[in-house]
Design an enzyme around this catalytic site. Structure first.
Site, PDB file in Angstrom:
ATOM      1  N   ALA A 130       0.857  -1.191   0.000  1.00  9.60           N
ATOM      2  CA  ALA A 130       0.000   0.000   0.000  1.00  9.60           C
ATOM      3  C   ALA A 130       0.890   1.237   0.000  1.00  9.60           C
ATOM      4  O   ALA A 130       1.344   1.698   1.046  1.00  9.60           O
ATOM      5  CB  ALA A 130      -0.928  -0.014   1.211  1.00  9.60           C
ATOM      6  N   GLU A 133      -1.183   7.023  -3.209  1.00  5.33           N
ATOM      7  CA  GLU A 133      -2.271   7.766  -2.571  1.00  5.33           C
ATOM      8  C   GLU A 133      -3.004   8.621  -3.600  1.00  5.33           C
ATOM      9  O   GLU A 133      -2.479   8.875  -4.690  1.00  5.33           O
ATOM     10  CB  GLU A 133      -1.712   8.641  -1.442  1.00  5.33           C
ATOM     11  CG  GLU A 133      -1.083   7.825  -0.321  1.00  5.33           C
ATOM     12  CD  GLU A 133      -0.638   8.676   0.849  1.00  5.33           C
ATOM     13  OE1 GLU A 133      -0.820   9.918   0.802  1.00  5.33           O
ATOM     14  OE2 GLU A 133      -0.111   8.101   1.819  1.00  5.33           O
ATOM     15  N   ALA A 136      -0.755  11.440  -4.366  1.00  7.35           N
ATOM     16  CA  ALA A 136       0.673  11.119  -4.404  1.00  7.35           C
ATOM     17  C   ALA A 136       0.857   9.784  -5.106  1.00  7.35           C
ATOM     18  O   ALA A 136       0.776   8.734  -4.491  1.00  7.35           O
ATOM     19  CB  ALA A 136       1.265  11.073  -2.995  1.00  7.35           C
ATOM     20  N   ILE A 163      -4.445   0.200  -5.305  1.00  9.74           N
ATOM     21  CA  ILE A 163      -3.669  -0.819  -4.595  1.00  9.74           C
ATOM     22  C   ILE A 163      -4.033  -2.195  -5.143  1.00  9.74           C
ATOM     23  O   ILE A 163      -5.177  -2.642  -5.014  1.00  9.74           O
ATOM     24  CB  ILE A 163      -3.915  -0.752  -3.071  1.00  9.74           C
ATOM     25  CG1 ILE A 163      -3.629   0.662  -2.542  1.00  9.74           C
ATOM     26  CG2 ILE A 163      -3.087  -1.809  -2.360  1.00  9.74           C
ATOM     27  CD1 ILE A 163      -2.228   1.165  -2.822  1.00  9.74           C
ATOM     28  N   GLN A 341      -3.119  -3.111 -35.713  1.00 11.48           N
ATOM     29  CA  GLN A 341      -3.232  -2.509 -37.052  1.00 11.48           C
ATOM     30  C   GLN A 341      -3.232  -3.596 -38.135  1.00 11.48           C
ATOM     31  O   GLN A 341      -3.990  -3.507 -39.107  1.00 11.48           O
ATOM     32  CB  GLN A 341      -2.065  -1.538 -37.266  1.00 11.48           C
ATOM     33  CG  GLN A 341      -2.270  -0.577 -38.416  1.00 11.48           C
ATOM     34  CD  GLN A 341      -3.332   0.477 -38.113  1.00 11.48           C
ATOM     35  OE1 GLN A 341      -3.739   0.650 -36.974  1.00 11.48           O
ATOM     36  NE2 GLN A 341      -3.785   1.167 -39.148  1.00 11.48           N
ATOM     37  N   GLY A 344      -6.547  -5.226 -38.416  1.00  7.69           N
ATOM     38  CA  GLY A 344      -7.625  -4.383 -38.911  1.00  7.69           C
ATOM     39  C   GLY A 344      -8.796  -4.364 -37.947  1.00  7.69           C
ATOM     40  O   GLY A 344      -8.621  -4.280 -36.730  1.00  7.69           O
ATOM     41  N   GLU A 368       4.353   1.222 -11.219  1.00  4.42           N
ATOM     42  CA  GLU A 368       5.745   1.169 -10.735  1.00  4.42           C
ATOM     43  C   GLU A 368       6.589   2.307 -11.306  1.00  4.42           C
ATOM     44  O   GLU A 368       7.779   2.157 -11.564  1.00  4.42           O
ATOM     45  CB  GLU A 368       6.386  -0.192 -11.034  1.00  4.42           C
ATOM     46  CG  GLU A 368       5.840  -1.300 -10.151  1.00  4.42           C
ATOM     47  CD  GLU A 368       6.669  -2.555 -10.200  1.00  4.42           C
ATOM     48  OE1 GLU A 368       7.916  -2.458 -10.184  1.00  4.42           O
ATOM     49  OE2 GLU A 368       6.074  -3.641 -10.237  1.00  4.42           O
TER      50      GLU A 368
END
Length: 384
Positions: A130, A133, A136, A163, A341, A344, A368
């Protein structure tokens, strides 16, 4: 079509043996889960499958004769490349058992390691970290969750979001501000068991690809003082040490995704007839395939060079780790986009693998540490 070990110069005999072992495993892919409950169920099933395959020893290392626990980063990357090719949800569960225990096997006490590591290695306990935030994300120094000392306990208040394994984890490593110094140096790491009073799990967060993701809130959440991992104020250092290990493996998962997209594209252009002849005979298609293959192999070289450097030196390899994460994730995005691509309209149709890969690969350039953050780390290291 299937995953096989690349012939790269960074592997020794044990990595080649692991590659053969992985290639012999039945592909772990299942139908893509729909809805939070099915994602949670599939996540648990995947972890049991991984544990039964004996692969969790790689991310939850056992103590050696000296008592140290060391991770083989090249082995970690090989497994993540394998899962990237076959099943990114399984990759998530494999990786989080490492990320959600790494602070413990790097800096935890013997009692903490004994309590948590064996169960996580056996797949009996689900781990989580954890860190992020609401205000953050990549700016770890701006974390606002606090942990204040009250006698023999710490009291945690704040919120975390995005998380992985929130709601299904049995424990969380929580990074919180203890305030020894301003900024990143005032962060500490704590063990927190699921079900601890004051811990509230929010509703699952629905991403564009299946992922066990959610938010956490801490409201006067009391943990004993011995839940502190390492020394006070060392939480940021612990988190960065974890990223040094696991960032190259994000690039490895990207290599696996790119290899799968390339294989899907090769199969398609060999069979699809366009303008009266197989697509594979069109020069424009051949050029696109060549670029995809070159992107994939270049990324593999960057990833396994970084993993090799970490294994050989044992020290900080932040620049190499960031390069591997950056190159691997960005290459995977380009290769998957090229595959879409070539397919298609089928490439954006549900039920086709390249459509699923297109949704799954996008997050690699964000989690990360976003690609922009990796570039900043690389440049700062070069300019220091």
């Amino acid at each position: 079509m299937g995953w096989t070990l690349s012939d790269l110069p960074f592997f020794d005999a044990r990595h080649r043996a692991l590659g053969e072992r992985l290639a012999a495993l039945p592909p772990p892919a299942h139908p893509e889960p729909r809805g939070a409950e099915e994602v949670a169920r599939r996540s648990r099933e995947s972890l049991r499958w991984i544990a039964g395959s004996g692969l969790l020893d790689i991310v939850v290392p056992r103590a050696d004769a000296s008592g140290a626990r060391r991770i083989d980063v090249r082995a970690l990357c090989l497994v993540r490349e394998f899962f990237g090719y076959h099943d990114l949800l399984a990759d998530t569960m494999f990786t989080m058992q490492g990320i959600g225990t790494a602070a413990l096997w790097l800096a935890g006490t013997a009692a903490q390691q004994q309590r948590y590591l064996d169960r996580c290695r056996a797949g009996e306990s689900i781990a989580a970290l954890a860190l992020t935030e609401p205000e953050a994300g990549s700016d770890v120094a701006a974390l606002a969750t606090t942990a204040r000392r009250e006698g023999d306990h710490f009291v945690i208040d704040g919120a975390k979001t995005l998380i992985t394994n929130a709601g299904i984890a049995d424990h969380y490593i929580v990074i919180a501000r203890t305030g020894e110094e301003p900024g990143a140096r005032g962060l500490s790491a704590f063990m927190l068991d699921a079900g601890t009073p004051g811990l509230e799990v929010g509703e699952p967060i629905d991403l564009i690809a299946p992922h066990p993701l959610g938010s956490l809130r801490f409201d006067g959440c009391r943990v004993p003082a011995d839940a502190l991992i390492g020394a006070p104020g060392q939480g940021f250092k612990a988190a960065m040490a974890v990223f040094d290990i696991f960032r190259p493996s994000v690039g490895a998962a990207g290599v696996g995704v790119a290899r799968r997209a390339l294989d899907e594209a090769l199969g398609h252009v060999r069979q699809r007839v366009l303008f009266g002849k197989p697509m594979a005979r069109l020069e424009g298609v051949q050029a696109r395939i060549a670029d995809m293959a070159t992107d994939t192999e270049t990324a593999a070289l960057a990833v396994y060079r970084a993993a090799w450097a970490k294994d050989v030196t044992g020290g900080r390899c932040s620049r190499e780790a960031s390069m591997a994460k950056l190159v691997g994730s960005e290459a995977a995005q380009r290769v998957v986009d090229a595959a879409v691509q070539l397919f298609g309209g089928r490439g954006i149709t549900k039920g086709y693998m390249v459509e699923q890969l297109y949704r799954e690969v996008r997050g690699m350039r964000i989690y990360e540490g976003a690609s922009e953050v990796q570039r900043m780390i690389i440049a700062r290291d070069l300019l220091a």
